[in-house]
Design an enzyme around this catalytic site. Sequence first.
Site, short mmCIF file in Angstrom:
data_model
loop_
_atom_site.label_atom_id
_atom_site.label_comp_id
_atom_site.label_asym_id
_atom_site.label_seq_id
_atom_site.Cartn_x
_atom_site.Cartn_y
_atom_site.Cartn_z
N GLN A 1 0.81 -1.23 0.00
CA GLN A 1 0.00 0.00 0.00
C GLN A 1 0.84 1.27 0.00
O GLN A 1 0.32 2.36 -0.23
CB GLN A 1 -0.94 0.02 1.21
N CYS B 1 -10.82 0.23 3.23
CA CYS B 1 -9.40 0.04 2.92
C CYS B 1 -8.79 1.40 2.61
O CYS B 1 -9.41 2.21 1.90
CB CYS B 1 -9.26 -0.89 1.72
N LEU B 2 -7.59 1.63 3.10
CA LEU B 2 -6.94 2.93 2.89
C LEU B 2 -6.57 3.17 1.42
O LEU B 2 -6.30 4.28 1.02
CB LEU B 2 -5.70 3.06 3.77
N GLU C 1 -5.04 -7.46 5.92
CA GLU C 1 -3.66 -7.05 5.60
C GLU C 1 -2.89 -8.18 4.92
O GLU C 1 -2.12 -7.94 3.98
CB GLU C 1 -2.92 -6.59 6.87
#
Length: 181
Positions: free
Chosen positions: A51, A97-98, A140
């Site tokens: 990410q 989710c980022l 994750e």
Amino acid sequence: MAIQKIVTYGHPALRRPAQKVEEINEEILQIVQDLKDTLTHIGGLGLAAPQIGIEKQIFIADLSILNDKQYVANKIVFINPELIFSSKKKEWDNEGCLSLIEVRGEVERSFKIKMKGLIPSNTTRTIEASGLFGRVLQHEYDHLLGKLLIDYFSKEDYDKNEIFIKKYFAENKKNLPEVME
Ligand SMILES: [Zn+2]
């Protein structure tokens, strides 16, 4: 301290399986620190190296920011994690989710899991987790496999979020030579 830019849906790092870490050295410890700094800055529950555009098997999870007694101890840095058990019993819950910030939907996860991996001091740790902590670990861990929450969405949830999913994809398509759905 280095806050990194979070890459969004369409960035190829989110769709390729991450590489195993061969040795926990200064570079790896710096990535861990960057993940911590970035997550603290944004205020999420977990962040995986892909990410921030780094295709290595590292993620962090930290539920202590919820300021809830039951989650204080729920934090971990995992390097080369392996999911060694996941319960047949599953649970649906709402996830975000980022890397797809406006997107929310129901995701089915195992209620209980066991995960084994290295921690930054280069020792192996196995943890058992259930409920929200187990969910964050599974989310994750998926990032290290190139899987995203939208892969689990019902058609209805996907359609509801499609405008945002397509927006990120289009943004990345403008800026990157290679984008991946
Ligand atoms: Zn995520």
